[in-house]
Write a protein that holds these residues in place. Sequence first.
Motif, PDB file in Angstrom:
ATOM      1  N   GLU A 198      20.133  30.721  46.611  1.00 17.23           N
ATOM      2  CA  GLU A 198      19.361  31.261  47.727  1.00 17.23           C
ATOM      3  C   GLU A 198      20.142  32.042  48.781  1.00 17.23           C
ATOM      4  O   GLU A 198      19.797  32.896  49.245  1.00 17.23           O
ATOM      5  CB  GLU A 198      18.359  30.216  48.416  1.00 17.23           C
ATOM      6  N   ILE A 199      21.075  31.025  49.234  1.00 21.39           N
ATOM      7  CA  ILE A 199      21.983  31.821  50.276  1.00 21.39           C
ATOM      8  C   ILE A 199      22.601  33.104  49.824  1.00 21.39           C
ATOM      9  O   ILE A 199      22.541  34.226  50.354  1.00 21.39           O
ATOM     10  CB  ILE A 199      23.099  30.625  50.601  1.00 21.39           C
ATOM     11  N   LEU A 200      23.217  33.046  48.517  1.00 18.91           N
ATOM     12  CA  LEU A 200      24.086  34.317  48.056  1.00 18.91           C
ATOM     13  C   LEU A 200      22.979  35.305  47.751  1.00 18.91           C
ATOM     14  O   LEU A 200      23.436  36.655  48.058  1.00 18.91           O
ATOM     15  CB  LEU A 200      24.679  33.745  46.763  1.00 18.91           C
ATOM     16  N   GLU A 201      21.668  35.093  47.474  1.00 19.84           N
ATOM     17  CA  GLU A 201      21.072  36.195  47.237  1.00 19.84           C
ATOM     18  C   GLU A 201      20.580  36.903  48.473  1.00 19.84           C
ATOM     19  O   GLU A 201      20.351  38.164  48.653  1.00 19.84           O
ATOM     20  CB  GLU A 201      19.573  35.694  46.560  1.00 19.84           C
ATOM     21  N   ALA A 202      20.379  36.170  49.656  1.00 24.62           N
ATOM     22  CA  ALA A 202      20.245  36.706  51.063  1.00 24.62           C
ATOM     23  C   ALA A 202      21.434  37.242  51.593  1.00 24.62           C
ATOM     24  O   ALA A 202      21.358  38.421  52.065  1.00 24.62           O
ATOM     25  CB  ALA A 202      19.620  35.617  51.968  1.00 24.62           C
ATOM     26  N   VAL A 203      22.587  36.789  51.352  1.00 22.13           N
ATOM     27  CA  VAL A 203      23.848  37.184  51.933  1.00 22.13           C
ATOM     28  C   VAL A 203      24.369  38.359  51.310  1.00 22.13           C
ATOM     29  O   VAL A 203      25.071  39.303  51.614  1.00 22.13           O
ATOM     30  CB  VAL A 203      24.948  35.982  52.293  1.00 22.13           C
ATOM     31  N   ARG A 204      24.324  38.277  49.752  1.00 22.43           N
ATOM     32  CA  ARG A 204      24.717  39.233  48.934  1.00 22.43           C
ATOM     33  C   ARG A 204      26.446  39.317  48.831  1.00 22.43           C
ATOM     34  O   ARG A 204      26.755  40.146  48.348  1.00 22.43           O
ATOM     35  CB  ARG A 204      24.173  40.835  49.292  1.00 22.43           C
ATOM     36  N   GLN A 205      26.908  38.383  49.506  1.00 20.78           N
ATOM     37  CA  GLN A 205      28.245  38.530  49.602  1.00 20.78           C
ATOM     38  C   GLN A 205      28.901  36.966  49.338  1.00 20.78           C
ATOM     39  O   GLN A 205      27.856  36.000  49.876  1.00 20.78           O
ATOM     40  CB  GLN A 205      28.989  38.889  50.502  1.00 20.78           C
ATOM     41  N   ASP A 206      30.127  36.852  48.886  1.00 16.97           N
ATOM     42  CA  ASP A 206      30.547  35.110  48.705  1.00 16.97           C
ATOM     43  C   ASP A 206      31.824  35.326  49.331  1.00 16.97           C
ATOM     44  O   ASP A 206      32.891  35.978  48.887  1.00 16.97           O
ATOM     45  CB  ASP A 206      30.592  34.982  47.256  1.00 16.97           C
ATOM     46  N   ALA A 207      31.837  34.396  50.407  1.00 11.73           N
ATOM     47  CA  ALA A 207      33.342  34.110  51.168  1.00 11.73           C
ATOM     48  C   ALA A 207      34.140  33.772  50.351  1.00 11.73           C
ATOM     49  O   ALA A 207      35.466  33.894  50.587  1.00 11.73           O
ATOM     50  CB  ALA A 207      33.233  33.167  52.200  1.00 11.73           C
ATOM     51  N   ALA A 208      34.165  33.108  49.095  1.00 14.22           N
ATOM     52  CA  ALA A 208      34.977  32.526  47.939  1.00 14.22           C
ATOM     53  C   ALA A 208      35.917  33.784  47.622  1.00 14.22           C
ATOM     54  O   ALA A 208      37.011  33.479  47.403  1.00 14.22           O
ATOM     55  CB  ALA A 208      34.456  31.755  46.929  1.00 14.22           C
ATOM     56  N   ASP A 209      35.266  34.979  47.305  1.00 15.46           N
ATOM     57  CA  ASP A 209      36.188  36.025  46.847  1.00 15.46           C
ATOM     58  C   ASP A 209      37.211  36.645  47.630  1.00 15.46           C
ATOM     59  O   ASP A 209      38.273  36.768  47.451  1.00 15.46           O
ATOM     60  CB  ASP A 209      35.145  37.191  46.270  1.00 15.46           C
ATOM     61  N   PRO A 210      36.845  37.074  48.906  1.00 21.12           N
ATOM     62  CA  PRO A 210      38.170  37.390  49.766  1.00 21.12           C
ATOM     63  C   PRO A 210      39.079  36.467  50.042  1.00 21.12           C
ATOM     64  O   PRO A 210      40.303  36.467  50.286  1.00 21.12           O
ATOM     65  CB  PRO A 210      37.415  37.853  51.202  1.00 21.12           C
ATOM     66  N   VAL A 211      38.815  35.121  50.072  1.00 25.80           N
ATOM     67  CA  VAL A 211      39.736  33.829  50.381  1.00 25.80           C
ATOM     68  C   VAL A 211      40.444  34.000  49.140  1.00 25.80           C
ATOM     69  O   VAL A 211      41.665  33.607  49.317  1.00 25.80           O
ATOM     70  CB  VAL A 211      38.951  32.718  50.595  1.00 25.80           C
ATOM     71  N   GLU A 212      39.992  33.934  47.908  1.00 29.87           N
ATOM     72  CA  GLU A 212      40.756  33.997  46.707  1.00 29.87           C
ATOM     73  C   GLU A 212      41.840  35.100  46.877  1.00 29.87           C
ATOM     74  O   GLU A 212      42.885  35.109  46.355  1.00 29.87           O
ATOM     75  CB  GLU A 212      39.940  34.171  45.461  1.00 29.87           C
ATOM     76  N   GLU A 213      41.414  36.283  47.206  1.00 25.09           N
ATOM     77  CA  GLU A 213      42.408  37.549  47.448  1.00 25.09           C
ATOM     78  C   GLU A 213      43.257  37.129  48.323  1.00 25.09           C
ATOM     79  O   GLU A 213      44.716  37.584  48.312  1.00 25.09           O
ATOM     80  CB  GLU A 213      41.341  38.574  47.759  1.00 25.09           C
ATOM     81  N   LEU A 214      43.182  36.565  49.532  1.00 27.03           N
ATOM     82  CA  LEU A 214      44.090  36.152  50.421  1.00 27.03           C
ATOM     83  C   LEU A 214      45.009  35.079  49.860  1.00 27.03           C
ATOM     84  O   LEU A 214      46.389  35.361  50.081  1.00 27.03           O
ATOM     85  CB  LEU A 214      43.598  35.500  51.705  1.00 27.03           C
ATOM     86  N   LEU A 215      44.810  34.342  49.029  1.00 27.97           N
ATOM     87  CA  LEU A 215      45.538  33.332  48.421  1.00 27.97           C
ATOM     88  C   LEU A 215      46.362  33.955  47.378  1.00 27.97           C
ATOM     89  O   LEU A 215      47.659  33.529  47.295  1.00 27.97           O
ATOM     90  CB  LEU A 215      44.720  32.126  47.843  1.00 27.97           C
TER      91      LEU A 215
END
Length: 238
Positions: free
Chosen positions: A134-151
């Motif tokens: 439900e959250i991802l459907e509303a936000v349409r983005q996932d913080a996990a993806d840019p954090v993975e890129e930073l890592l």
Amino acid sequence: MSTTPRPEPADALGAPADRPRPPRMRADARRNREQILRAARAVFADQGPDAPLDEIARRAGVGIATLYRRFPERADLIRAVAIDVFTALVEAAREATDAGRDPLDALRRFMHAALDLKIGSVMPTLVGRVTIDEILEAVRQDAADPVEELLRRAHEAGLIRPDIVFGDITMMIVRLSRPLPGGGIPEDEALAHRQLDVYVDGLRPAGSAGPGTRLPGPALDAAAFKRFRGRVMGGGSG
């Protein structure tokens, strides 16, 4: 590493950009909404999702009628708080990724921002009330993806020890953003930020116990973390 197109951004209310937007709120209505969500975040973290709505209205500095106008049902408020926290988390992650600074410093800044959002205090209280889907459907983005890129960038630059994985970042944020037992400790937040800096410094290669020494226990990469998050919050098992 291939890059995928970013999803369309969500507007301030969490509505995807390609859907019709609700009428723009007046400045005072928008301010009231933000105050209610901020107060609800703090009250839910302290008392859980069944906390009195009167207390949320009091902390927000609005009347209970104003709260009910914005959020007719408790479930509406709970969902809005979850989306608001996750939207802010995505914004913090994107800012850190796009800043072009030292990737370890960017990771540190993101972790401090996530700590300020009390992500580890708020989201666990909402388990069973709203799912990650439900959250991802509303936000349409996932913080996990840019954090993975930073890592990934930090690894490539040799700034962190090679056995550090995604879960070592996210799970520490969750642990540090939970209040100390007993509650009401004025120095709690400042201590958490201090301890986070100690932890981030320990991610550097010099923080390794010795050549060839690897961290014990399970290593959650981004995909494993998303599955874990889905099991905890519901949904998101793919």
